[in-house]
Design an enzyme around this catalytic site. Sequence first.
Site, short mmCIF file in Angstrom:
data_model
loop_
_atom_site.label_atom_id
_atom_site.label_comp_id
_atom_site.label_asym_id
_atom_site.label_seq_id
_atom_site.Cartn_x
_atom_site.Cartn_y
_atom_site.Cartn_z
CB SER A 41 3.08 1.57 6.35
OG SER A 41 1.92 1.80 7.11
CG HIS A 80 -0.39 0.30 2.51
ND1 HIS A 80 -0.07 -0.69 3.42
CD2 HIS A 80 -0.09 1.47 3.11
CE1 HIS A 80 0.41 -0.13 4.52
NE2 HIS A 80 0.41 1.18 4.35
CG ASP A 119 0.09 -4.03 2.84
OD1 ASP A 119 0.14 -3.47 1.74
OD2 ASP A 119 0.09 -3.42 3.92
#
Length: 424
Positions: free
Chosen positions: A254, A145, A175
Amino acid sequence: MNRIKQAFKDRLWLGVIIVGLFAGLIGGGIALGINNLVQHHEEVTSTRVPAGSNRSGGTKVNKNKADLNGEASQAYKSVQGAVVSVINKQKVQQSSGTLGIFGYGSSNGSNSNSSSDNKLETASEGSGVIYKKSGNSAYVVTNNHVVKGSNALQVILSNGKKVNADLVGADSATDLAVLKINATNVKTVASFGNSNSIVPGQDVLAIGSPMGSEYANTVTKGIISAKDRTLKAGTDGTLTSVIQTDAAINSGNSGGPLINTAGQVIGINSMKLASDTQGSSVEGIGFAIPSNEVVTIINQLIKNGKITRPSLGISMVDLSNVTSDQQQSVLKLPTSVSKGVVIMDVNSGSVADTAGLKKYDVITKLGDTQVTDAGSLKAALYKYKVGQNAKVTYYRDGQQHTATLHLTKSADTTSTDDSQQDNN
């Protein structure tokens, strides 16, 4: 005569007593007054700001007695050089022309030579960690992402140098994504530890760029809160096993590493629980993709540029989305069956078609895993490799059946279907 003498003596002693009492009262009052005066003077003296000042200063900094080489500090130092910021650049539409009274355009009513061009701007920022160096190339693992939708990618190294990056491959189901950069300025490479060996309560550090590269290489400390949480990941709702930690993970973290106190990467930070419960935001609950899963995925991405998983060739809906009346009248399910997935369509020649599955069959088990919804079915299916066989349990017209799925067909899971009916 004797009575007169005795009366005189009594009066004399009475006078002495009265005088003594009077003197005592006076003396006590004087003593009390003096005592009060002394106390008042002491209070005034102790609270009065002293006159003058110490212009010479004299305060000094003492030697730091804290341990500057503790486990956490050493672990951070060993990995810090491998942690990077990842910049996602995307095209934006810009118009150019003469600025008139009411906006772009000629103010005298004539046509202006307006044009539009695409310019790359930073759309988002995330984190990553360099895990491999081979020749002139270095490889960075981050989240899918973080790089999704990018027209160009850049990486900011720990020394602040900005380099271009190519996308090697990405996997939406887990992911994860892998980038390749020039290795000239890469000095540190992180190593992975066994995520199966972690235990709740052990200390961990999260490193990354919370809120963007301005805060690059921020480190937060916490513990492993849970070793094996099951959450829906990606846009297809696939269930995945993640590490739960209370180390602060914020937007921009992230893709950064979660490390143990030996400096080994045991997870890739992926998400924070952002939902509110009764109006209170959740804090101290973050999640990371286990390192063992990460290594499996990135090795395949390096080799093939994508992840190929088995595909059943069906579209489906969760049984929970079917009304109880339809479960009885259309699917003819026994009341004991309340969870599973309903096949809505079977592709001709697919794995499901070859196994004899049909529309309105309700899958309740794959292998040894109970199927409760589409996410759990995908999670169970993705444990198999293309070419393997899997046993499926399903209901048709109220009767339980089993079949063997020959997983000879595959699907590229780097992209997902966001339709209401899940495809697999």
